[in-house]
Structure formats: C-alpha cells, structure tokens
Design a protein around this motif. Structure first.
Motif, mmCIF file in Angstrom:
data_model
loop_
_atom_site.group_PDB
_atom_site.id
_atom_site.type_symbol
_atom_site.label_atom_id
_atom_site.label_comp_id
_atom_site.label_asym_id
_atom_site.label_seq_id
_atom_site.Cartn_x
_atom_site.Cartn_y
_atom_site.Cartn_z
ATOM 1 N N ASP A 188 10.613 -2.206 -7.692
ATOM 2 C CA ASP A 188 12.046 -2.099 -8.056
ATOM 3 C C ASP A 188 12.812 -3.287 -7.483
ATOM 4 N N LEU A 189 12.478 -3.605 -6.240
ATOM 5 C CA LEU A 189 13.151 -4.713 -5.547
ATOM 6 C C LEU A 189 12.873 -6.037 -6.260
ATOM 7 N N LEU A 190 11.615 -6.217 -6.675
ATOM 8 C CA LEU A 190 11.221 -7.509 -7.262
ATOM 9 C C LEU A 190 11.998 -7.846 -8.535
ATOM 10 N N LYS A 191 12.553 -6.829 -9.194
ATOM 11 C CA LYS A 191 13.345 -7.079 -10.409
ATOM 12 C C LYS A 191 14.567 -7.939 -10.084
ATOM 13 N N GLU A 249 0.818 -1.212 0.000
ATOM 14 C CA GLU A 249 0.000 0.000 0.000
ATOM 15 C C GLU A 249 0.858 1.270 0.000
ATOM 16 N N VAL A 250 1.883 1.312 0.870
ATOM 17 C CA VAL A 250 2.594 2.595 1.023
ATOM 18 C C VAL A 250 3.879 2.716 0.193
ATOM 19 N N LYS A 251 4.480 1.580 -0.228
ATOM 20 C CA LYS A 251 5.729 1.689 -0.992
ATOM 21 C C LYS A 251 5.718 0.761 -2.218
ATOM 22 N N PRO A 252 4.655 0.827 -3.050
ATOM 23 C CA PRO A 252 4.564 -0.116 -4.170
ATOM 24 C C PRO A 252 5.701 0.030 -5.179
ATOM 25 N N LYS A 263 5.915 -11.578 -14.155
ATOM 26 C CA LYS A 263 6.416 -10.565 -15.116
ATOM 27 C C LYS A 263 7.187 -9.452 -14.411
ATOM 28 N N MET A 264 6.992 -9.320 -13.099
ATOM 29 C CA MET A 264 7.704 -8.250 -12.353
ATOM 30 C C MET A 264 9.157 -8.634 -12.061
ATOM 31 N N GLY A 265 9.531 -9.889 -12.289
ATOM 32 C CA GLY A 265 10.928 -10.288 -12.073
ATOM 33 C C GLY A 265 11.155 -11.676 -11.518
ATOM 34 N N PRO A 266 10.460 -12.062 -10.418
ATOM 35 C CA PRO A 266 10.779 -13.360 -9.812
ATOM 36 C C PRO A 266 10.533 -14.528 -10.769
ATOM 37 N N SER A 267 11.360 -15.581 -10.642
ATOM 38 C CA SER A 267 11.110 -16.766 -11.471
ATOM 39 C C SER A 267 10.136 -17.721 -10.771
ATOM 40 N N ARG A 268 9.921 -17.492 -9.474
ATOM 41 C CA ARG A 268 8.948 -18.293 -8.702
ATOM 42 C C ARG A 268 8.138 -17.358 -7.833
ATOM 43 N N VAL A 269 6.847 -17.612 -7.759
ATOM 44 C CA VAL A 269 6.045 -16.886 -6.772
ATOM 45 C C VAL A 269 5.311 -17.914 -5.916
ATOM 46 N N ILE A 270 5.406 -17.714 -4.609
ATOM 47 C CA ILE A 270 4.749 -18.629 -3.674
ATOM 48 C C ILE A 270 3.583 -17.857 -3.059
ATOM 49 N N ILE A 271 2.378 -18.331 -3.287
ATOM 50 C CA ILE A 271 1.205 -17.674 -2.700
ATOM 51 C C ILE A 271 0.735 -18.503 -1.506
ATOM 52 N N LYS A 272 0.801 -17.889 -0.315
ATOM 53 C CA LYS A 272 0.427 -18.596 0.919
ATOM 54 C C LYS A 272 -1.065 -18.415 1.148
ATOM 55 N N LYS A 273 -1.730 -19.543 1.445
ATOM 56 C CA LYS A 273 -3.178 -19.493 1.620
ATOM 57 C C LYS A 273 -3.591 -19.916 3.026
ATOM 58 N N SER A 302 -8.249 -10.689 -9.290
ATOM 59 C CA SER A 302 -8.851 -11.515 -8.237
ATOM 60 C C SER A 302 -8.489 -12.985 -8.435
ATOM 61 N N ASN A 303 -8.266 -13.387 -9.694
ATOM 62 C CA ASN A 303 -7.900 -14.776 -9.973
ATOM 63 C C ASN A 303 -6.412 -14.981 -9.665
ATOM 64 N N LEU A 304 -6.112 -15.998 -8.848
ATOM 65 C CA LEU A 304 -4.724 -16.169 -8.386
ATOM 66 C C LEU A 304 -3.771 -16.605 -9.502
ATOM 67 N N VAL A 305 -4.288 -17.335 -10.493
ATOM 68 C CA VAL A 305 -3.422 -17.745 -11.615
ATOM 69 C C VAL A 305 -2.992 -16.490 -12.384
ATOM 70 N N LYS A 306 -3.970 -15.613 -12.624
ATOM 71 C CA LYS A 306 -3.664 -14.369 -13.361
ATOM 72 C C LYS A 306 -2.753 -13.469 -12.509
ATOM 73 N N ALA A 307 -3.024 -13.428 -11.204
ATOM 74 C CA ALA A 307 -2.185 -12.604 -10.320
ATOM 75 C C ALA A 307 -0.740 -13.119 -10.367
ATOM 76 N N ALA A 308 -0.584 -14.445 -10.287
ATOM 77 C CA ALA A 308 0.767 -15.027 -10.302
ATOM 78 C C ALA A 308 1.472 -14.710 -11.629
ATOM 79 N N GLU A 309 0.727 -14.785 -12.743
ATOM 80 C CA GLU A 309 1.330 -14.458 -14.057
ATOM 81 C C GLU A 309 1.874 -13.028 -14.045
ATOM 82 N N ASP A 310 1.079 -12.119 -13.479
ATOM 83 C CA ASP A 310 1.517 -10.715 -13.430
ATOM 84 C C ASP A 310 2.758 -10.553 -12.563
ATOM 85 N N ILE A 311 2.783 -11.262 -11.431
ATOM 86 C CA ILE A 311 3.928 -11.118 -10.511
ATOM 87 C C ILE A 311 5.191 -11.697 -11.167
#
Ligand code: AMP
Length: 300
Positions: A160-163, A152-155, A193-203, A182-191
């Motif tokens: 920049d860091l995620l690169k 929220e406060v430092k997006p 693209k921000m840099g990481p080769s893996r994204v772990i979504i904790k549920k 809202s869809n987690l598959v689409k959210a993960a695809e977007d993330i």
C-alpha cells in the motif's frame, strides 16, 4: 537546495562481526541516514527513544545540525537490535529485535516539518511510515527503505505504501523475497509496477543497481581495505544519495546517477568502524578525496 524529513529508527545496537563485538552502541536506520544526509542538506528527524537513551547521542545529532523537534522521548526503553555477521559479511543474522518504545509509537509530525521537500521513510514498521506520509503536505520526492522482516510480516501494508513512493531502496535478497523472482531485472520490473518510478537494489560489497521503466544504471562498491562493521551501510548509502539530490534541488537522470556515487562513498565511512565511529567524524575533504578515488577506480 531542498530540505529533508526522515522517519525511522534511532537505536541501541549490539553487533558481532569477525573483527569484534560492541554492545548497546548508537544505531538505527534514521540515525545513519540523518548523519550522512546532513553533509549535504538540512535534515529533520521523526523518531522515538526511551528515557534510557544516552544524552551524548542526542548531542552528536545536534552537533550535526539535525532538527530534533520530532524526536520524542517516551517512557520505556529505547529500540534495541542485535545482529551477527558471517566471515565474508554477506550474511547477517538478526539475534533480536526489541521494539520497546517503537511498539506503541504514534508519530506526530511537528507543524514546522509539514512542508518539507523530500520525505525519506527509513526502515521501520511500514505502518509508521504510512502514518508519517499521511501527516505531511505532498513532498516533491518520497523515498523509502525497508527490510526482510517487514516484507515477511507486513507485505500488504508495505505494498500500500509503495503506491505513494517515488524511489524505493531494498537489498538484493529483499528484492527476491518481495517479488518471488530470482532474476533481479525481472524483480525490478515487478517492483516498478507496484508504484515507484525508481528502484535501487543494493548489492553490498558488489555495489548497487538503479532501475526505472526505461533505464538501468550500475555502480560498483568502493574497494575498501578495512571493513569492520557493515551495520548501517544501506541507510548511510540512502543518506548520501538523498542528501546529494536535496543539495542539487532537482531530480533528473544525471543527478540521480551522481547521487548514487555519493551514496556509495558515504557508505564506505559507515563500514570502517563500529556504530558511527567513523561516519560521525567525516569531513567534506574526506568525502571529496574518496570521490576522486572512486573516479579513478571506475574510469575507463
Ligand atoms: P542496515 O545495516 O542499513 O540494514 O541498517 C542497520 C540498522 O537498522 C541498525 O542500526 C538497526 O538499529 C536498524 N534496524 C534493524 N532492524 C530494524 C527494524 N526492524 N526496524 C527499524 N530499524 C531496524
């Protein structure tokens, strides 16, 4: 075996759950992470506490053989956080965040920490995460966690860091908040693209998902009879996962999948008591027993 450098918060937490309340107990993202990871590999910590930080907590970390050369004791009060959980533990409200000594903290990575194999940027101001990243020689693996406050406060700083990040941990609502999807598959695809080769979504009590550009892995959470306080579950999960990867020494799909299971198992110990009440006492035998049980739960 690889070694790990972690930067994050070391805190005094005040927590209220449907099962009780504790004030000013040991907490912090780097604390939970380090204690979990210390079961698998050597851990060195960069953080700051105030002069009021109880000596017994330092002793606890020392007993876990965590390298504290990078733990600064600064003038002022230790970081404090307070949270309250709903009856089903799915919602947490932050009552207050007092940055205290973290507000003016300029991390100094000791010389002896500069060539660590794995860097874990535990949840803390993304500017501090970047400051640490800039002081180390290229680690083999960089992993990072965050929280809703920083999204929220430092997006911009976070993006920049995620690169520079290989593995990014965040929870389900944070993935939606960061991407607007809202869809987690689409959210993960977007993330991704921000840099990481893996994204772990904790549920939370529903487990975790690991996405890469060409794979998805789902793991349920371990079914526990007693959940007292979920604080630190995410950090402990990351500590188990990154700790196990460090022990393997090699990051590949098989080790990553096994590492997620170790992370899930370690998280169970964090939630069974307030603070590190259970996590700090866990033995190798406890971890192995729970892994066996986890296999029984998930094998078909
Ligand atoms: P988790 O339950 O895994 O999200 O982590 C909870 C821990 O994060 C608590 O022990 C807090 O001390 C710590 N924490 C909460 N808010 C912050 C923040 N803004 N920056 C760093 N650490 C925090």
């Amino acid at each position: 075996m690889s070694n790990i450098l972690v930067v994050g918060s070391v805190a005094l937490d005040s927590v209220k759950t449907p099962f009780g309340e504790r004030k000013e107990v040991l907490g912090g993202s780097a604390t939970f992470f380090s204690v979990a990871a210390s079961h698998f590999a050597p851990v060195a910590l960069v953080a700051v506490v105030g002069e009021d930080f109880p000596k017994k907590h330092i002793e606890l970390l020392k007993n876990k053989k965590i390298d504290l050369a990078g733990l600064e004791v600064a003038k002022g009060e230790t970081f404090r956080w307070s949270g309250e959980y709903s009856f089903d533990f799915n919602n947490r409200t932050t009552i207050f965040t007092h940055l205290n000594v973290f507000a003016d903290f300029k991390p100094k990575v000791p010389q002896s920490y500069q060539n660590k194999d794995i860097l874990f940027l535990a949840n803390i101001d993304p500017q501090l995460q970047l400051d640490v990243l800039r002081q180390v020689n290229k680690p083999k693996l960089i992993a990072c966690d965050t929280m809703n406050l920083w999204i929220e406060v430092k997006p911009k700083i976070l993006k920049d860091l995620l690169k520079h990040v290989d593995i990014f941990f965040l929870n389900e609502p944070e993935a939606r908040q960061l991407t607007g999807k809202s869809n987690l598959v689409k959210a993960a695809e977007d993330i991704l693209k921000m840099g990481p080769s893996r994204v772990i979504i904790k549920k939370g009590e529903h487990g975790a998902l690991m996405f890469s550009r060409n794979s998805v892995f789902c793991v349920p959470a371990f079914l526990l009879e007693t959940v007292v306080d979920p604080t630190g579950a995410g950090d402990t999960f990351a500590g188990g996962m990154i700790g196990y990867l460090a022990k393997c020494g090699k990051v590949n799909e098989t080790n990553l999948r096994r590492a997620i299971v170790y992370g899930s198992v370690m998280a169970t110990f964090a939630v069974e008591a307030f603070s590190l009440g259970k996590l700090a006492k866990v033995t190798k035998a406890d971890i192995n027993a729970r892994l066996t049980q986890f296999e029984r739960f998930t094998c078909f």
